[in-house]
Design a protein around this motif. Structure first.
Motif, PDB file in Angstrom:
ATOM      1  N   VAL A  80      92.142  72.822 104.245  1.00 40.40           N
ATOM      2  CA  VAL A  80      91.621  74.027 104.686  1.00 40.40           C
ATOM      3  C   VAL A  80      90.558  74.432 103.297  1.00 40.40           C
ATOM      4  O   VAL A  80      90.699  74.264 102.168  1.00 40.40           O
ATOM      5  N   PRO A  81      89.288  74.661 103.726  1.00 36.37           N
ATOM      6  CA  PRO A  81      88.300  74.760 102.572  1.00 36.37           C
ATOM      7  C   PRO A  81      88.592  76.276 101.918  1.00 36.37           C
ATOM      8  O   PRO A  81      89.229  77.214 102.228  1.00 36.37           O
ATOM      9  N   GLY A  82      88.391  75.950 100.623  1.00 37.75           N
ATOM     10  CA  GLY A  82      88.697  77.154  99.590  1.00 37.75           C
ATOM     11  C   GLY A  82      90.222  77.098  99.331  1.00 37.75           C
ATOM     12  O   GLY A  82      90.709  78.241  98.706  1.00 37.75           O
ATOM     13  N   LEU A  83      90.897  76.196  99.607  1.00 34.27           N
ATOM     14  CA  LEU A  83      92.536  76.412  99.428  1.00 34.27           C
ATOM     15  C   LEU A  83      92.594  76.494  97.792  1.00 34.27           C
ATOM     16  O   LEU A  83      92.236  75.475  97.132  1.00 34.27           O
ATOM     17  N   PRO A  84      93.391  77.308  97.037  1.00 34.70           N
ATOM     18  CA  PRO A  84      93.466  77.579  95.957  1.00 34.70           C
ATOM     19  C   PRO A  84      94.370  76.629  95.029  1.00 34.70           C
ATOM     20  O   PRO A  84      94.222  76.687  93.676  1.00 34.70           O
ATOM     21  N   VAL A  85      95.184  75.736  95.723  1.00 29.54           N
ATOM     22  CA  VAL A  85      96.322  75.083  95.038  1.00 29.54           C
ATOM     23  C   VAL A  85      95.826  73.442  95.382  1.00 29.54           C
ATOM     24  O   VAL A  85      96.830  72.854  95.334  1.00 29.54           O
ATOM     25  N   VAL A  86      94.582  73.093  95.542  1.00 32.53           N
ATOM     26  CA  VAL A  86      94.295  71.734  95.943  1.00 32.53           C
ATOM     27  C   VAL A  86      94.724  70.688  94.950  1.00 32.53           C
ATOM     28  O   VAL A  86      95.300  69.655  95.067  1.00 32.53           O
ATOM     29  N   GLU A  87      94.664  71.012  93.479  1.00 31.02           N
ATOM     30  CA  GLU A  87      94.885  69.871  92.438  1.00 31.02           C
ATOM     31  C   GLU A  87      96.327  70.102  92.360  1.00 31.02           C
ATOM     32  O   GLU A  87      97.038  68.979  92.201  1.00 31.02           O
ATOM     33  N   GLU A  88      97.280  71.111  92.568  1.00 31.25           N
ATOM     34  CA  GLU A  88      98.692  70.970  92.664  1.00 31.25           C
ATOM     35  C   GLU A  88      99.263  70.057  93.750  1.00 31.25           C
ATOM     36  O   GLU A  88     100.080  69.296  93.512  1.00 31.25           O
ATOM     37  N   LEU A  89      98.576  70.530  94.966  1.00 31.90           N
ATOM     38  CA  LEU A  89      99.072  69.755  96.130  1.00 31.90           C
ATOM     39  C   LEU A  89      98.740  68.401  95.864  1.00 31.90           C
ATOM     40  O   LEU A  89      99.653  67.365  96.313  1.00 31.90           O
ATOM     41  N   LEU A  90      97.603  67.869  95.385  1.00 32.78           N
ATOM     42  CA  LEU A  90      97.225  66.292  95.385  1.00 32.78           C
ATOM     43  C   LEU A  90      98.024  65.747  94.050  1.00 32.78           C
ATOM     44  O   LEU A  90      98.394  64.489  94.432  1.00 32.78           O
ATOM     45  N   LYS A  91      98.500  66.546  93.137  1.00 31.71           N
ATOM     46  CA  LYS A  91      99.671  65.813  92.521  1.00 31.71           C
ATOM     47  C   LYS A  91     100.965  65.623  93.092  1.00 31.71           C
ATOM     48  O   LYS A  91     101.420  64.363  92.457  1.00 31.71           O
ATOM     49  N   THR A  92     101.157  66.567  93.714  1.00 32.21           N
ATOM     50  CA  THR A  92     102.347  66.236  94.753  1.00 32.21           C
ATOM     51  C   THR A  92     102.231  64.855  95.601  1.00 32.21           C
ATOM     52  O   THR A  92     103.134  63.847  95.686  1.00 32.21           O
ATOM     53  N   ALA A  93     101.041  64.854  96.224  1.00 33.34           N
ATOM     54  CA  ALA A  93     100.759  63.906  97.134  1.00 33.34           C
ATOM     55  C   ALA A  93     100.839  62.517  96.419  1.00 33.34           C
ATOM     56  O   ALA A  93     101.301  61.562  96.995  1.00 33.34           O
ATOM     57  N   ARG A  94     100.263  62.422  95.018  1.00 30.63           N
ATOM     58  CA  ARG A  94     100.202  61.194  94.427  1.00 30.63           C
ATOM     59  C   ARG A  94     101.372  60.690  93.962  1.00 30.63           C
ATOM     60  O   ARG A  94     101.456  59.429  93.098  1.00 30.63           O
ATOM     61  N   GLY A  95     102.464  61.655  93.658  1.00 34.36           N
ATOM     62  CA  GLY A  95     103.749  61.260  92.954  1.00 34.36           C
ATOM     63  C   GLY A  95     104.648  60.494  93.945  1.00 34.36           C
ATOM     64  O   GLY A  95     104.259  59.904  94.918  1.00 34.36           O
ATOM     65  N   GLU A  96     105.905  60.288  93.534  1.00 36.48           N
ATOM     66  CA  GLU A  96     106.863  59.445  93.972  1.00 36.48           C
ATOM     67  C   GLU A  96     107.385  59.685  95.392  1.00 36.48           C
ATOM     68  O   GLU A  96     107.755  58.793  96.176  1.00 36.48           O
ATOM     69  N   HIS A  97     107.103  60.863  95.890  1.00 35.46           N
ATOM     70  CA  HIS A  97     107.589  61.440  97.262  1.00 35.46           C
ATOM     71  C   HIS A  97     106.570  60.905  98.390  1.00 35.46           C
ATOM     72  O   HIS A  97     107.002  60.322  99.366  1.00 35.46           O
ATOM     73  N   PHE A  98     105.350  60.773  97.934  1.00 37.57           N
ATOM     74  CA  PHE A  98     104.417  60.136  99.039  1.00 37.57           C
ATOM     75  C   PHE A  98     103.316  58.979  98.605  1.00 37.57           C
ATOM     76  O   PHE A  98     102.650  58.400  99.470  1.00 37.57           O
ATOM     77  N   ARG A  99     103.142  58.768  97.392  1.00 38.25           N
ATOM     78  CA  ARG A  99     102.462  57.704  96.790  1.00 38.25           C
ATOM     79  C   ARG A  99     100.842  57.678  97.390  1.00 38.25           C
ATOM     80  O   ARG A  99     100.539  56.662  97.856  1.00 38.25           O
ATOM     81  N   LEU A 100     100.609  58.721  97.555  1.00 43.33           N
ATOM     82  CA  LEU A 100      98.839  58.771  98.048  1.00 43.33           C
ATOM     83  C   LEU A 100      98.019  57.897  97.112  1.00 43.33           C
ATOM     84  O   LEU A 100      98.130  58.135  95.808  1.00 43.33           O
ATOM     85  N   GLY A 101      97.229  57.032  97.666  1.00 38.67           N
ATOM     86  CA  GLY A 101      96.468  56.441  97.027  1.00 38.67           C
ATOM     87  C   GLY A 101      97.144  54.963  96.755  1.00 38.67           C
ATOM     88  O   GLY A 101      96.541  53.976  96.285  1.00 38.67           O
ATOM     89  N   GLU A 102      98.414  54.803  96.814  1.00 40.55           N
ATOM     90  CA  GLU A 102      99.060  53.492  96.859  1.00 40.55           C
ATOM     91  C   GLU A 102      99.406  52.971  98.243  1.00 40.55           C
ATOM     92  O   GLU A 102      99.155  51.768  98.792  1.00 40.55           O
ATOM     93  N   LEU A 103      99.995  53.936  99.071  1.00 42.82           N
ATOM     94  CA  LEU A 103     100.243  53.420 100.469  1.00 42.82           C
ATOM     95  C   LEU A 103      99.531  54.306 101.530  1.00 42.82           C
ATOM     96  O   LEU A 103      98.779  55.573 101.169  1.00 42.82           O
ATOM     97  N   SER A 104      99.176  53.664 102.418  1.00 41.06           N
ATOM     98  CA  SER A 104      98.033  53.928 103.544  1.00 41.06           C
ATOM     99  C   SER A 104      98.667  53.430 104.962  1.00 41.06           C
ATOM    100  O   SER A 104      98.885  52.261 105.202  1.00 41.06           O
ATOM    101  N   PRO A 105      98.603  54.580 105.927  1.00 41.00           N
ATOM    102  CA  PRO A 105      98.525  55.878 105.737  1.00 41.00           C
ATOM    103  C   PRO A 105      99.806  56.585 105.012  1.00 41.00           C
ATOM    104  O   PRO A 105     100.469  55.934 104.342  1.00 41.00           O
ATOM    105  N   VAL A 106      99.569  57.924 104.853  1.00 44.77           N
ATOM    106  CA  VAL A 106     100.640  58.625 104.143  1.00 44.77           C
ATOM    107  C   VAL A 106     101.938  58.784 104.834  1.00 44.77           C
ATOM    108  O   VAL A 106     102.234  59.051 106.291  1.00 44.77           O
ATOM    109  N   PRO A 107     103.031  58.613 104.348  1.00 42.70           N
ATOM    110  CA  PRO A 107     104.407  58.513 105.105  1.00 42.70           C
ATOM    111  C   PRO A 107     104.623  59.956 105.538  1.00 42.70           C
ATOM    112  O   PRO A 107     104.251  60.885 104.889  1.00 42.70           O
ATOM    113  N   SER A 108     105.154  59.943 106.686  1.00 45.45           N
ATOM    114  CA  SER A 108     105.486  61.195 107.295  1.00 45.45           C
ATOM    115  C   SER A 108     106.803  62.082 106.348  1.00 45.45           C
ATOM    116  O   SER A 108     106.696  63.277 106.661  1.00 45.45           O
TER     117      SER A 108
END
Length: 433
Positions: free
Chosen positions: A312-340
């Motif tokens: 979503v363009p202009g989403l106000p919580v991008v950085e917080e959402l990215l922190k979650t995505a890169r954490g232990e639950h999804f490991r974005l940046g380490e695993l590809s594609p992203v787990p469901s």
């Protein structure tokens, strides 16, 4: 290797083309699926502008009078019993008087406006010559109007899905709680065609499938009327609402191209984004959750759908959402594609449909969202990781996010389309680490 991957992806889309549309895969999926066609058009735009436009035009040729775009458009050249639930299940109420086509009565996530705009941008000369946007824009408007007007079942500005199949994430653990209130039909009353193409350990259980059939039959028998009281399953889904907000932004761009007022679309996009954040985002968890429209409670399973609002363009919580995505639950940046689904959850299943496997279409949505918000280096790593996963597993429907093993159907169309788009879109420019 890259050239070989591109050739293989092109061959799959060519083999799966059916005189105006593309099937998701040969075998289990012999018809046209709604959001599959949107992803497929995004890949086809790099191969043939006309074919990409026809993909979407074919789908919208089956739009209902009320504006809905059906989940499935049944191919009359395919035997009626090739897929369940097939055309006979949906009955005369799902037959279009204008064309005689039979469709499902359900819908799928509204990716179509974004896909149409990107298809136009890929070859605006051909698009204008064919009148592509001029013809499709009013149909897209009616589709969005249906969602805003008929599917805001709770009256709070968010769209509901009334069946897990409508979410695109069919078997997600996020649906377990509301689905548990649905009485299943007996397994003996239907024949599951999916188990002839994949092992039972990769597909929904008979119990869940019985609930899916119950919901679909009840909706059919009620005349496909959308009400909260008549929908045993009614969920405000973050993925669906995020794609609708993005779609309104795309409609605003189309309006500008066509010389009409883009302001109403921008206002709708802003209003929907505000409602999405206010009602479905949990600041303490740093993610979006689905919400049960009956109980008004969040469904607190961490799924990839909770990350998709990154688009979503202009989403106000991008950085917080990215922190979650890169954490232990999804490991974005380490695993590809992203787990469901949440890697740390006790009921994570890496091979079962939407309960853990990684999918290339949701990976593309997150990749697109990262680029939208300037996180191009991370997008580049995700994109390269998805291409590496394709080289390992082939063009499978989904993969084990931990081992990379392929599962589900082979030669899957949206997987091929995503590969083509990742190979064709310019590499990340490194603006943000």
């Amino acid at each position: 290797m890259t050239d070989d991957l591109a050739r293989r992806a092109r061959r799959i889309l060519l083999a799966n083309w059916r005189r105006g549309f593309t099937v998701p895969a040969q075998g289990l999926y012999p018809h046209q699926w709604s959001w599959d066609s949107a992803f497929i058009a995004l890949g086809l735009r790099h191969l043939s502008a006309v074919r990409a436009q026809r993909e979407l035009e074919s789908l919208f040729g089956a739009q209902w009078p009320d504006g809905r775009v059906p989940q499935i458009v049944f191919n009359p050249a395919v035997p009626a019993n090739a897929y369940f639930p097939g055309p006979d299940f949906w009955g005369p109420g799902a037959r279009l008087a204008s064309t005689g086509l039979v469709t499902s009565g359900l819908v799928q996530p509204p990716l179509h406006a974004l896909a149409a705009w990107e298809v136009h941008r890929a070859d605006p000369v051909t698009s204008r010559r064919r009148g592509f946007l001029r013809r499709l824009y009013p149909k897209l408007q009616r589709w969005h109007d249906y969602l805003f007007d008929r599917r805001d079942l709770a009256g709070d500005g968010l769209v509901c899905v009334i069946h897990p199949w409508e979410s695109g994430l069919d078997n997600s653990p996020a649906w377990d709680e509301p689905l548990g209130r649905v009485a299943p039909v007996a397994p003996a009353t239907f024949v599951r065609r999916d188990l002839g193409h994949a092992g039972a350990g990769e597909r929904p259980t008979d119990l869940d499938y019985g609930r899916y059939v119950r919901l679909a039959a009840d909706y059919r028998d009620a005349g496909f009327v959308d009400t909260l009281g008549g929908s045993a399953f009614a969920v405000e889904d973050p993925l669906t609402n995020a794609l609708l907000a993005v779609g309104e932004t795309a409609l605003a761009a189309m309006a500008g191209e066509l010389g009409t007022d883009p302001a109403p679309h921008r206002e709708r996009a802003a209003s929907l984004t505000n409602s999405l954040v206010a009602r479905l985002y949990d600041p303490a968890e740093g993610t979006f959750f689905a919400r049960d429209a009956h109980t008004k409670s969040l469904l607190r399973q961490r799924t990839v759908g909770g990350l998709v609002p990154l688009v979503v363009p202009g989403l106000p919580v991008v950085e917080e959402l990215l922190k979650t995505a890169r954490g232990e639950h999804f490991r974005l940046g380490e695993l590809s594609p992203v787990p469901s689904y949440d890697l740390t959850s006790a009921d994570f299943e890496p091979a079962r449909y939407w309960r853990g496997p990684a999918w290339f279409n949701t990976g593309w949505l997150i990749w697109h969202g990262l680029r939208t918000h300037g996180h191009d280096q991370l997008a580049g790593r995700l994109g390269e990781g998805m291409l590496d996963a394709l080289r390992l597993a082939g063009f499978r429907e989904y993969v084990d996010p931990l081992t990379g093993a392929g599962h589900g159907s082979d030669d899957f169309s949206w997987t091929a389309a995503v590969a083509i788009d990742l190979l064709e879109v310019p590499a990340a420019d490194g603006r943000t680490a």
